[in-house]
Scaffold this motif. Structure first.
Motif, PDB file in Angstrom:
ATOM      1  N   GLY A  10      19.490  44.508  41.016  1.00 35.90           N
ATOM      2  CA  GLY A  10      18.893  43.782  42.124  1.00 35.90           C
ATOM      3  C   GLY A  10      19.941  43.416  43.159  1.00 35.90           C
ATOM      4  O   GLY A  10      20.667  44.268  43.676  1.00 35.90           O
ATOM      5  N   ASN A  11      20.065  42.120  43.455  1.00 38.24           N
ATOM      6  CA  ASN A  11      21.041  41.648  44.442  1.00 38.24           C
ATOM      7  C   ASN A  11      22.381  41.278  43.825  1.00 38.24           C
ATOM      8  O   ASN A  11      23.288  40.854  44.549  1.00 38.24           O
ATOM      9  N   TYR A  12      22.516  41.397  42.502  1.00 37.14           N
ATOM     10  CA  TYR A  12      23.751  41.014  41.828  1.00 37.14           C
ATOM     11  C   TYR A  12      24.542  42.264  41.455  1.00 37.14           C
ATOM     12  O   TYR A  12      23.974  43.246  40.959  1.00 37.14           O
ATOM     13  N   LYS A  13      25.823  42.192  41.680  1.00 36.51           N
ATOM     14  CA  LYS A  13      26.689  43.308  41.310  1.00 36.51           C
ATOM     15  C   LYS A  13      28.050  42.778  40.891  1.00 36.51           C
ATOM     16  O   LYS A  13      28.487  41.715  41.342  1.00 36.51           O
ATOM     17  N   GLN A  14      28.711  43.538  40.030  1.00 39.49           N
ATOM     18  CA  GLN A  14      30.058  43.222  39.591  1.00 39.49           C
ATOM     19  C   GLN A  14      30.874  44.505  39.616  1.00 39.49           C
ATOM     20  O   GLN A  14      30.360  45.590  39.321  1.00 39.49           O
ATOM     21  N   VAL A  15      32.146  44.366  39.958  1.00 40.56           N
ATOM     22  CA  VAL A  15      32.974  45.523  40.279  1.00 40.56           C
ATOM     23  C   VAL A  15      34.261  45.462  39.470  1.00 40.56           C
ATOM     24  O   VAL A  15      34.875  44.393  39.334  1.00 40.56           O
ATOM     25  N   THR A  16      34.693  46.609  38.952  1.00 45.61           N
ATOM     26  CA  THR A  16      35.990  46.717  38.302  1.00 45.61           C
ATOM     27  C   THR A  16      37.075  46.943  39.347  1.00 45.61           C
ATOM     28  O   THR A  16      36.794  47.186  40.525  1.00 45.61           O
ATOM     29  N   LYS A  17      38.308  46.873  38.937  1.00 45.70           N
ATOM     30  CA  LYS A  17      39.404  47.238  39.830  1.00 45.70           C
ATOM     31  C   LYS A  17      39.485  48.752  39.944  1.00 45.70           C
ATOM     32  O   LYS A  17      39.043  49.490  39.047  1.00 45.70           O
ATOM     33  N   HIS A  18      40.040  49.242  41.040  1.00 49.93           N
ATOM     34  CA  HIS A  18      40.181  50.686  41.209  1.00 49.93           C
ATOM     35  C   HIS A  18      41.513  51.157  40.629  1.00 49.93           C
ATOM     36  O   HIS A  18      42.500  50.418  40.609  1.00 49.93           O
ATOM     37  N   ILE A  19      41.501  52.380  40.144  1.00 50.08           N
ATOM     38  CA  ILE A  19      42.685  52.997  39.553  1.00 50.08           C
ATOM     39  C   ILE A  19      43.078  54.172  40.436  1.00 50.08           C
ATOM     40  O   ILE A  19      42.270  55.079  40.679  1.00 50.08           O
ATOM     41  N   GLU A  20      44.278  54.163  40.923  1.00 56.32           N
ATOM     42  CA  GLU A  20      44.712  55.158  41.894  1.00 56.32           C
ATOM     43  C   GLU A  20      45.006  56.503  41.231  1.00 56.32           C
ATOM     44  O   GLU A  20      45.615  56.566  40.162  1.00 56.32           O
TER      45      GLU A  20
ATOM     46  N   GLU B 242      27.830  34.315  38.156  1.00 56.73           N
ATOM     47  CA  GLU B 242      26.459  33.883  38.362  1.00 56.73           C
ATOM     48  C   GLU B 242      26.044  33.955  39.832  1.00 56.73           C
ATOM     49  O   GLU B 242      24.880  34.109  40.128  1.00 56.73           O
ATOM     50  N   ALA B 243      27.001  33.824  40.720  1.00 56.05           N
ATOM     51  CA  ALA B 243      26.693  33.854  42.157  1.00 56.05           C
ATOM     52  C   ALA B 243      27.719  34.738  42.838  1.00 56.05           C
ATOM     53  O   ALA B 243      28.663  34.268  43.459  1.00 56.05           O
ATOM     54  N   ALA B 244      27.537  36.048  42.695  1.00 50.75           N
ATOM     55  CA  ALA B 244      28.537  36.998  43.168  1.00 50.75           C
ATOM     56  C   ALA B 244      28.691  36.973  44.675  1.00 50.75           C
ATOM     57  O   ALA B 244      29.746  37.317  45.202  1.00 50.75           O
ATOM     58  N   THR B 245      27.659  36.563  45.395  1.00 50.85           N
ATOM     59  CA  THR B 245      27.751  36.551  46.851  1.00 50.85           C
ATOM     60  C   THR B 245      28.663  35.444  47.353  1.00 50.85           C
ATOM     61  O   THR B 245      29.065  35.456  48.505  1.00 50.85           O
ATOM     62  N   ARG B 246      29.015  34.483  46.494  1.00 52.72           N
ATOM     63  CA  ARG B 246      29.849  33.349  46.909  1.00 52.72           C
ATOM     64  C   ARG B 246      31.338  33.629  46.728  1.00 52.72           C
ATOM     65  O   ARG B 246      32.157  32.877  47.220  1.00 52.72           O
ATOM     66  N   MET B 247      31.673  34.658  45.984  1.00 50.57           N
ATOM     67  CA  MET B 247      33.070  34.886  45.623  1.00 50.57           C
ATOM     68  C   MET B 247      33.413  36.346  45.763  1.00 50.57           C
ATOM     69  O   MET B 247      32.545  37.208  45.848  1.00 50.57           O
ATOM     70  N   ASP B 248      34.710  36.626  45.792  1.00 49.62           N
ATOM     71  CA  ASP B 248      35.148  38.000  45.704  1.00 49.62           C
ATOM     72  C   ASP B 248      35.059  38.461  44.264  1.00 49.62           C
ATOM     73  O   ASP B 248      34.905  37.675  43.340  1.00 49.62           O
ATOM     74  N   SER B 249      35.164  39.761  44.046  1.00 51.04           N
ATOM     75  CA  SER B 249      34.990  40.336  42.715  1.00 51.04           C
ATOM     76  C   SER B 249      36.311  40.713  42.080  1.00 51.04           C
ATOM     77  O   SER B 249      36.372  41.605  41.250  1.00 51.04           O
ATOM     78  N   SER B 250      37.383  40.051  42.461  1.00 49.01           N
ATOM     79  CA  SER B 250      38.689  40.380  41.906  1.00 49.01           C
ATOM     80  C   SER B 250      38.837  39.808  40.510  1.00 49.01           C
ATOM     81  O   SER B 250      38.125  38.892  40.104  1.00 49.01           O
ATOM     82  N   ALA B 251      39.790  40.377  39.776  1.00 48.55           N
ATOM     83  CA  ALA B 251      40.051  39.874  38.425  1.00 48.55           C
ATOM     84  C   ALA B 251      40.557  38.444  38.456  1.00 48.55           C
ATOM     85  O   ALA B 251      40.282  37.654  37.558  1.00 48.55           O
ATOM     86  N   ALA B 252      41.307  38.080  39.523  1.00 51.80           N
ATOM     87  CA  ALA B 252      41.808  36.705  39.631  1.00 51.80           C
ATOM     88  C   ALA B 252      40.665  35.709  39.759  1.00 51.80           C
ATOM     89  O   ALA B 252      40.694  34.621  39.186  1.00 51.80           O
ATOM     90  N   ALA B 253      39.612  36.088  40.513  1.00 52.03           N
ATOM     91  CA  ALA B 253      38.470  35.189  40.659  1.00 52.03           C
ATOM     92  C   ALA B 253      37.738  35.018  39.341  1.00 52.03           C
ATOM     93  O   ALA B 253      37.315  33.918  38.984  1.00 52.03           O
ATOM     94  N   TYR B 254      37.589  36.115  38.585  1.00 52.46           N
ATOM     95  CA  TYR B 254      36.930  36.011  37.284  1.00 52.46           C
ATOM     96  C   TYR B 254      37.750  35.153  36.331  1.00 52.46           C
ATOM     97  O   TYR B 254      37.214  34.421  35.507  1.00 52.46           O
ATOM     98  N   THR B 255      39.073  35.237  36.433  1.00 53.03           N
ATOM     99  CA  THR B 255      39.928  34.442  35.558  1.00 53.03           C
ATOM    100  C   THR B 255      39.746  32.956  35.811  1.00 53.03           C
ATOM    101  O   THR B 255      39.796  32.143  34.889  1.00 53.03           O
TER     102      THR B 255
END
Length: 713
Positions: free
Chosen positions: A77-87, A185-198
């Motif tokens: 739906g409107n919620y998404k979560q993203v991994t880091k990219h690997i070069e 829970e509210a992905a639109t309020r924050m960035d999806s970086s690993a630091a934010a999840y931590t």
């Protein structure tokens, strides 16, 4: 009372009947409704959709250079979560778990998309679409769901190059993946970086084991003064990290000054700092000149668990840079010491009234645990807004619970004044005369802010007030004293259960002294305890601040009650009221005895006279009669015992509502003060008036004691 202001009912403890672990709590007992309930039986069951992204293989190249920088986006739906990219990796591995709250899901289709990270616009690589109706439900302790390979599809749903390894299932917070999952829970309020999840994930912390270091400075020998015609004024300065203390200055014409003085420090395992001892000479104009220095690793210091005498040792001091011939001759300066790590003490790092652990430092003298304490942090309601976001008040809250050496932190619920945590934790209990502390805070680190985490409220529960085996589910009001008065910041719902393994062992613990034996054999002074506790709090805050996510210093200090030693008029009034309540029983007995003397109730007076005559005729019955009376009184009062854990914040006893604004302003003043001289003069005169009254009361008590002593003489 003004309209809209909280009433006394709002300040009271309220019992609730939530559904915990598949059953409802009724009268302190869980009525089971679901036999599949897991070990998380003190929290409400919350279902999550877990998506484990393991790795991918054979991804097609997207850049003109023939490479790909892949990352995975899980979307519902409107919620998404993203991994880091690997070069530059065609076979990347992520091995991350996403957690989506099932009650917030707005779609029945899970889309897992692989994209290529680009500067302008990310390229589409492939996707996997799964119907949530076909996702299996896993109930612990079932075996973990094995991941499997899924062939990637293009935007039209046709098979394309590349495969993605996934594991998707529906579970609860009892799942082992819950702690490591990225909950947003509210992905639109924050960035999806690993630091934010931590910053928002839950965490269990282990406070360091603290030791007292005793440095007994005996003497210094072969001292050579810098000036021949002056008697040296020598002292020894000891330093461990930021802790510095000195012996008293001694003048010795024999050039062998002797102190035999103890210097105390607090250190934590592992021992990172060294003990640095410096011999200094006080010269003219208050200037100290270094005569020698020695550095001692704490790992070489002997540990002891009792008051046995530690063998003394001599240490050769390193000389300062020589500036004259006298200092060059000073090549045999030695320091006589006794060093020990005292493990027989309990290092106090919290308020003595609310200790959560009373064990000594040394593990070899620990007793086995006598019970288990379980805590379920359910939810909070009606929280006071702590910040503004999008033009409305909100809060990003998390809870911290502390008991013994174990600290726990729930995950941060973003943008919610009615957060649901539903986290459960457990501790081993070694002494029932301890206190569990639960605090709730606003996370100020989200969005890149460097401000302090704001405290919302705190709850303390004494373990000795809990009935074993009973589940206590109550709503605790979060009451905080502000410069404008007492304010209710919301309510915190908790579920608590204390299980005792042996009733006999618990009764035996009650018969023992509260603190370890060393506190009574070689006690500290009040000044020493305050100083050592201040150092202990700083050490614990520094260690917990190194964790990830860090438990910030302001949180640790608030949980440990670092400002409990500060004086205020409100606290003085509260303690005076508590003292009057303690002696209210004696006053009641005095009135009862006066009523007997006045024959207000002839039957009671006659019975008392008969008992008095029996005591005179048979003196051996005095003590049995007293103990029998106390036993019967306890049996009579047993039915009036409280059926809920007493709340440690009492508005009436703490004088929070009766205190004036000026007294509150004085209580919240900084230390040292930041007020004007006129205001300080007024407060000083008021303090002198209060001290004069106390002096009169103390004098009256001393007078009555002298009269009693004269009568006995």
């Amino acid at each position: 009372m003004n309209a809209g202001s909280p009433t006394q009912v709002d300040y009271l403890l309220k019992e609730t009947s939530p559904f915990l672990g598949g059953g409802q709590v009724v009268g302190g007992r869980v009525v089971r409704a679901d036999r599949t309930a897991s070990t998380y039986d003190l929290v409400e069951r919350m279902q999550y959709l877990y998506v484990r992204v393991v790795k991918a293989r054979d991804l097609p190249a997207k850049d003109v250079t023939g490479s790909v920088d892949p990352y995975v986006e899980a979307k519902i739906g409107n919620y998404k979560q993203v991994t880091k990219h690997i070069e530059n990796q065609e076979n990347p591995a992520w091995n991350v778990v996403f957690g989506f709250s099932k009650e917030r899901l707005q779609s029945s289709v899970l889309e897992v998309v692989v994209k290529d990270n680009c500067l302008v616009k990310d390229d589409f690589v492939g996707q996997v679409r799964l119907d949530l109706n076909e996702v299996p439900t896993r109930v612990p302790p079932d075996s973990p769901l094995a991941p499997q390979w899924y062939r990637l599809e293009d935007e039209k749903g046709e098979k394309t190059m590349g495969e993605l390894m996934l594991a998707v299932w529906i579970g609860t917070q009892a799942d082992e993946a819950f702690m490591d999952a990225w909950h947003l829970e509210a992905a639109t309020r924050m960035d999806s970086s690993a630091a934010a999840y931590t910053l928002i994930r839950s965490k269990v912390y282990q406070a360091p084991r603290l030791w007292y270091v005793r440095v007994n400075v005996v003497e210094v020998q072969d001292l050579v003064p810098t000036e021949k015609n002056r008697v040296p004024d020598v002292s020894v300065k000891a330093q461990i990290g930021n802790q510095v203390t000195k012996t008293k200055n001694i003048q010795s014409r024999m050039f062998n000054p002797r102190w035999n003085e103890d210097l105390m420090f607090v250190v934590a395992e592992p021992f990172e700092d060294h003990l640095v001892l410096t011999v200094e000479d006080r010269v003219d104009r208050g200037k100290d000149e270094i005569l020698g220095r020695v550095t001692i690793p704490l790992s070489t210091v002997e540990m002891r668990v009792d008051d046995r005498v530690i063998p003394s040792r001599w240490f050769n001091l390193e000389k300062p840079v020589a500036v004259n011939v006298d200092q060059l001759r000073n090549d045999k300066l030695s320091l006589h010491l006794r060093l020990s790590l005292d493990g027989g003490y309990h290092v106090l790092d919290e308020s003595t009234h609310y200790c959560s652990d009373l064990r000594p430092t040394a593990k070899q003298i620990w007793k086995p645990p006598m019970g288990v304490l379980e805590l379920g942090v359910l939810n909070a309601v009606g929280l006071h807004p702590m910040k503004m976001r999008d033009g409305k008040g909100t809060a990003d809250t998390y809870c911290v619970a502390k008991y013994g050496h174990k600290w726990v932190r729930t995950r941060t619920i973003v943008d919610n004044l009615f957060p649901k945590y539903n986290d459960q934790y457990s501790w081993e209990v070694f002494d029932p005369a301890t206190v569990l502390t639960v605090g709730i805070f606003d996370n100020s680190q989200l969005g890149g802010s460097n401000g302090k985490d704001l405290r919302i409220g705190k709850v303390r529960i004494r373990i000795s007030t809990l009935e074993t085996g009973r589940v206590y589910t109550h709503s605790y009001p979060l009451l905080v004293l502000h410069p404008t008065g007492v304010k209710k910041m919301g309510e915190l719902h908790l579920a608590i259960r204390f299980s005792c393994t042996s009733l006999v062992n618990m009764l035996y613990i009650y018969s023992r002294p509260l603190l370890p034996k060393m506190h009574y054999v070689r006690p500290f002074t009040v000044m020493e305890l305050d100083k050592l506790r201040h150092h202990a709090v700083n050490i614990v805050a520094a260690r917990l601040g190194r964790a990830e996510p860090p438990l910030r210093k302001e949180v640790v200090e608030y949980m440990l009650g670092v400002d409990s030693h500060l004086w205020s008029i409100r606290r003085s009034k509260a303690n005076a009221l508590r003292l009057m309540m303690v002696f209210s029983g004696l006053s009641a007995y005095g009135k009862w005895f006066g009523a007997i003397c006045m024959w207000k109730n002839p039957i009671t007076t006659a019975i008392v006279h008969v008992i008095f005559i029996l005591q005179v005729c048979f003196p051996r019955l005095i003590l049995p009669t007293v103990f029998l009376f106390m036993f019967l009184r306890g049996i009579w009062n047993f039915r009036y015992r409280p059926m809920y854990p007493p709340y440690m914040i009492n508005i009436e006893i703490s004088q929070a509502e009766q205190v004036s604004l000026d007294e509150l302003d004085e209580e919240f003043d900084t230390f040292p003060t930041s007020k004007s001289s006129d205001l300080l003069r007024m407060r000083y005169d008021r303090l002198r008036t209060i001290a004069g009254r106390i002096e009169i009361v103390v004098g009256d008590i001393a007078t009555q004691g002298e009269r009693l002593q004269s009568l006995l003489n």
